[in-house]
Design a protein around this motif. Structure first.
Motif, PDB file in Angstrom:
ATOM      1  N   VAL A   5      23.283 -13.843  17.399  1.00 50.13           N
ATOM      2  CA  VAL A   5      21.894 -14.048  16.993  1.00 50.13           C
ATOM      3  C   VAL A   5      21.263 -12.717  16.578  1.00 50.13           C
ATOM      4  O   VAL A   5      20.560 -12.643  15.564  1.00 50.13           O
ATOM      5  CB  VAL A   5      21.080 -14.735  18.116  1.00 50.13           C
ATOM      6  N   ARG A   6      21.530 -11.673  17.320  1.00 51.59           N
ATOM      7  CA  ARG A   6      20.987 -10.350  16.992  1.00 51.59           C
ATOM      8  C   ARG A   6      21.476  -9.894  15.613  1.00 51.59           C
ATOM      9  O   ARG A   6      20.702  -9.374  14.803  1.00 51.59           O
ATOM     10  CB  ARG A   6      21.402  -9.341  18.055  1.00 51.59           C
ATOM     11  N   GLN A   8      20.486  -9.046   9.785  1.00 50.66           N
ATOM     12  CA  GLN A   8      20.851  -9.352   8.406  1.00 50.66           C
ATOM     13  C   GLN A   8      19.689 -10.027   7.688  1.00 50.66           C
ATOM     14  O   GLN A   8      19.434  -9.758   6.511  1.00 50.66           O
ATOM     15  CB  GLN A   8      22.100 -10.240   8.353  1.00 50.66           C
ATOM     16  N   ALA A   9      18.958 -10.875   8.374  1.00 47.92           N
ATOM     17  CA  ALA A   9      17.782 -11.510   7.768  1.00 47.92           C
ATOM     18  C   ALA A   9      16.734 -10.461   7.406  1.00 47.92           C
ATOM     19  O   ALA A   9      16.098 -10.556   6.336  1.00 47.92           O
ATOM     20  CB  ALA A   9      17.198 -12.551   8.718  1.00 47.92           C
ATOM     21  N   ASP A  12      15.476  -9.788   3.646  1.00 45.57           N
ATOM     22  CA  ASP A  12      14.051  -9.886   3.324  1.00 45.57           C
ATOM     23  C   ASP A  12      13.460  -8.565   2.858  1.00 45.57           C
ATOM     24  O   ASP A  12      12.281  -8.501   2.503  1.00 45.57           O
ATOM     25  CB  ASP A  12      13.266 -10.386   4.549  1.00 45.57           C
ATOM     26  N   GLY A  13      14.249  -7.497   2.887  1.00 45.43           N
ATOM     27  CA  GLY A  13      13.778  -6.200   2.446  1.00 45.43           C
ATOM     28  C   GLY A  13      12.993  -5.445   3.503  1.00 45.43           C
ATOM     29  O   GLY A  13      12.389  -4.419   3.213  1.00 45.43           O
ATOM     30  N   SER A  56      22.319  -6.379   1.317  1.00 44.87           N
ATOM     31  CA  SER A  56      21.927  -7.776   1.495  1.00 44.87           C
ATOM     32  C   SER A  56      23.148  -8.690   1.418  1.00 44.87           C
ATOM     33  O   SER A  56      24.218  -8.297   0.933  1.00 44.87           O
ATOM     34  CB  SER A  56      20.910  -8.188   0.434  1.00 44.87           C
ATOM     35  N   THR A  57      22.968  -9.890   1.873  1.00 47.19           N
ATOM     36  CA  THR A  57      24.038 -10.884   1.845  1.00 47.19           C
ATOM     37  C   THR A  57      24.492 -11.138   0.414  1.00 47.19           C
ATOM     38  O   THR A  57      25.699 -11.234   0.138  1.00 47.19           O
ATOM     39  CB  THR A  57      23.553 -12.196   2.491  1.00 47.19           C
ATOM     40  N   VAL A  58      23.545 -11.220  -0.506  1.00 44.19           N
ATOM     41  CA  VAL A  58      23.875 -11.463  -1.909  1.00 44.19           C
ATOM     42  C   VAL A  58      24.668 -10.288  -2.481  1.00 44.19           C
ATOM     43  O   VAL A  58      25.678 -10.488  -3.167  1.00 44.19           O
ATOM     44  CB  VAL A  58      22.583 -11.708  -2.732  1.00 44.19           C
TER      45      VAL A  58
END
Length: 74
Positions: A15-16, A21-22, A26-27, A33-35
């Protein structure tokens, strides 16, 4: 995070990691980033395939070049 992890049935570190990563996606935090990471993986795969194709083409050119040499020497 501990409560959310236990409610979801996942480990705290999972979860951490997802939250970190979120934040990157989200910047909010710096990082890849994931992309961007997915695109890098795709490009690395493409490079591997192109290198393999180039190696095959080099070997084929060498083979057919040698074959033409043999035919001209006859």
């Amino acid at each position: 995070m501990q409560r959310v992890a236990s409610q979801l049935g996942y480990g705290l570190e999972s979860v951490r990691t997802w939250v970190k990563q979120a934040d990157v996606d989200d910047g909010v935090s710096p990082g890849v980033s994931t992309v961007e990471a997915a695109r890098v993986r795709e490009l690395e795969q493409e490079v591997r395939e192109l290198r393999r194709a180039n190696e095959i083409l080099k070997r084929a050119a060498s083979f057919f070049g040698a074959e033409l040499d043999r035919q001209h020497r006859r």
